[in-house]
Scaffold this active site. Structure first.
Site, PDB file in Angstrom:
ATOM      1  N   ASP A   1     -70.832 -40.522  84.103  1.00  0.00           N
ATOM      2  CA  ASP A   1     -69.424 -40.864  84.329  1.00  0.00           C
ATOM      3  C   ASP A   1     -68.563 -39.732  83.757  1.00  0.00           C
ATOM      4  OD1 ASP A   1     -66.815 -42.259  83.063  1.00  0.00           O
ATOM      5  OD2 ASP A   1     -67.397 -43.298  84.880  1.00  0.00           O
TER       6      ASP A   1
ATOM      7  N   THR B   1     -63.577 -39.951  88.687  1.00  0.00           N
ATOM      8  CA  THR B   1     -63.267 -39.110  87.506  1.00  0.00           C
ATOM      9  C   THR B   1     -63.964 -37.757  87.595  1.00  0.00           C
ATOM     10  OG1 THR B   1     -65.026 -40.296  86.340  1.00  0.00           O
ATOM     11  CG2 THR B   1     -62.788 -40.984  85.893  1.00  0.00           C
ATOM     12  N   THR B   2     -65.177 -37.717  88.164  1.00  0.00           N
ATOM     13  CA  THR B   2     -65.891 -36.441  88.302  1.00  0.00           C
ATOM     14  C   THR B   2     -65.260 -35.615  89.423  1.00  0.00           C
ATOM     15  OG1 THR B   2     -67.904 -37.621  87.658  1.00  0.00           O
ATOM     16  CG2 THR B   2     -68.189 -35.413  88.548  1.00  0.00           C
TER      17      THR B   2
ATOM     18  N   ASP C   1     -66.318 -49.516  87.113  1.00  0.00           N
ATOM     19  CA  ASP C   1     -65.936 -48.762  88.315  1.00  0.00           C
ATOM     20  C   ASP C   1     -65.955 -49.671  89.542  1.00  0.00           C
ATOM     21  OD1 ASP C   1     -65.754 -46.602  86.728  1.00  0.00           O
ATOM     22  OD2 ASP C   1     -67.355 -45.425  87.626  1.00  0.00           O
TER      23      ASP C   1
END
Length: 547
Positions: A63, A96-97, A395
């Protein structure tokens, strides 16, 4: 890189005052380094990072936000890159990545224009224009609507979201948990939809058992036991009272000293305490509840009175847990026992039960008629696995919430990025505007890299598919299968992403790149090494004429 006690990413930064192009190039370099750290964490074949915190504990995750939270950086531009992953996580909970990888790539393509002596303001203007066009495209013809009441359609989106996580092995279980939890806490009021996952969908992790044993409770679970061993531990259709006041005698703030003149005074003091506790308990008993929850303490005497009346008491419940119990069983939290009314009693719960799991006792309020709060009970082999499963599940919950609030989807697997890039390149063939299209291709390129495909051949074939697409009112569905690296039709594969997540990724990444480009000076507020201390002269020096 991650050895030692704390993972530290050291980014070189001069201690001298720096300005102009050099600072912009340094900021770009810092952004690129952050993006390189987590580039391998994108897609279904993502690698994990093992992080050690200062206390010696370990975190294993892919994550982006969780990784960057643990890394220590010194460069100010790198800190702002880490901040965008946190923003992305708070706003939409996923991507987020992707946002870090995209922001890093936008900064990388900017370098060539700075070296060509192009002014940052000109670059920024074209980037803003590109962002406006991207938003218009994906809010319009490049996204498709979805029926948020169609459970199968929503489940498909959530499944593609967790396909890149550890939880993908149990995707059906995770999808059902996410859908049930979000549907439970959703409230529609006057056409306005409110979905508060953080406060009302609590995740409780209990090591032991298998992940398949995880479930969403139709009600609430708290880590508490009854205050007295003789109190009932199993009640069907309980009447529940929730309090925010202590069931004990509270001595006054200023009554630190008490002067007693005789033996009878001491007895009278004890009587006053007893009368106070008895009065509180009588107020409660009058409503004939079966269970009393209070956020404060319960004295031995109060336990005695409640036990005689057949009432089970649970004390020191967290404020957040009390709010969840109120939403689940329809009770109202009361601050003073004198104000208790019949309408404050919760009757929506079907079963009150105390169970022992492992070494600890847990209180279950389940089988609620219309709960607007729930507890997600996670079981698993170890704490590390449970922590990662919880991150993945958060998520999934956020993605479900995004679809309910904004029911539009875009194709996943890099298909939407290629479709947008194609449209941008049709409008401009050179300059920063066209370079933005090139930057978007980093998402499909990284997906192909992470699963070991031939990147150049795959991207060339993908570009050709998108160039051949002629339907202006529908996005081209061809993208990269993150498992095999092959080019597949995302509609047939069933890989979709919520529009809200993609919008947030593009806006955040471009805005951050623009922000870092606008910086032309880094001035340190601390004293520089080697400088003489600029302290005021001492009185003795002034007297000697040294000033």
């Amino acid at each position: 890189m991650f050895g030692g006690r704390t993972p530290v990413l050291v980014l070189s930064q001069n201690t001298k005052r720096e300005s102009g192009r050099k600072v912009q190039l340094e900021n770009i370099n810092a952004g690129k380094q952050i993006a390189d750290v987590i580039r391998t964490c994108l897609g279904p074949q993502a690698m994990l990072k093992m992080l050690m915190d200062p206390m010696g504990g370990i975190v294993m995750t892919n994550d982006g936000n969780a990784i960057l939270r643990e890394i220590t950086v010194q460069h100010p531009a790198a800190k702002s890159m880490i901040e965008i992953a946190r923003t992305q996580d708070e706003e939409v909970g996923d991507g987020t990545t992707s946002v870090i990888v995209l922001a890093g790539e936008i900064l990388t393509i900017t370098e060539q224009f700075l070296q060509q002596q192009m002014h940052p303001t000109v670059i920024i203007r074209q980037y803003r224009q590109a962002l406006d066009d991207i938003v218009t495209l994906i809010e319009g013809p490049l996204s498709v609507p979805v029926d948020k009441n169609d459970r199968n359609a929503v489940a498909g989106v959530v499944k593609s979201c967790i396909g890149t996580k550890i939880l993908s092995k149990w995707d059906d279980l995770a999808v059902n948990i996410a859908l049930d939890a979000v549907n439970t806490v959703t409230i529609v009021d006057n056409g306005r939809t409110e979905v508060d996952i953080k406060r009302y969908a609590k995740v409780e992790k209990i090591p032991g058992g298998a992940i398949e044993d995880s479930q969403v409770l139709r009600g609430v679970m708290v880590n508490k036991d009854v205050t007295h061993p003789k109190m009932k531990r199993y009640i069907q259709n309980p009447r529940i009272v929730l309090l925010d006041c202590p069931l004990e005698y509270k001595k006054g703030e200023s009554q630190t000293n008490v002067e007693l003149s005789g033996e009878s005074d001491f007895t009278r003091m004890l009587e006053i305490e007893e009368e106070h506790v008895r009065k509180i308990c009588e107020d409660i008993i009058a409503l004939k509840p079966d269970v009393v929850f209070t956020e404060k303490g319960v004295s031995d005497l109060a336990q005695h009175y409640l036990l005689k009346a057949g009432i089970s008491a649970i004390r020191r419940v967290r404020k957040t847990d009390n709010n969840r119990i109120a939403r689940a069983c329809g009770a109202t939290i009361v601050n003073r026992t004198e104000e208790l009314q019949e309408s404050d009693v919760g009757t929506g719960c079907g079963l009150f039960e105390i169970k022992k799991i492992g070494d600890e006792y847990f209180c279950f309020l389940t089988e609620c008629k219309n709960p607007k709060a729930c507890t997600i009970l996670l079981r698993g082999a170890s704490k590390d696995i449970l922590n990662e499963v919880e991150r993945n599940l958060q998520d999934a919950l956020q993605v479900t919430r995004n679809i309910i609030i904004s029911p539009r989807l875009v194709p996943g697997g890099g298909a939407i990025e290629m479709a947008v890039a194609q449209k941008l390149q049709a409008k401009a063939t050179h300059g920063p505007y066209a370079a933005m299209a090139q930057a978007l291709e980093i998402i499909p390129r990284t997906l192909a890299q992470n699963c070991g495909a031939n990147t150049i051949r795959t991207l060339t074939a993908l570009r050709a598919r998108h160039a051949a697409h002629t339907d202006a009112n529908r996005p081209c569905m061809w993208g990269i299968d993150g498992e095999t690296g092959e080019i597949v039709d995302m509609e047939k594969k069933g890989i979709w992403e919520p529009l809200a997540v993609k919008l947030q990724i593009y806006k955040t990444a471009v805005e951050t790149a623009i922000l870092l480009l606008r910086i032309d000076d880094i001035v340190s507020g601390s004293k520089k090494a080697g400088d003489k201390d600029k302290e005021p002269p001492k009185p003795s020096e002034i007297a000697e004429g040294k000033e």
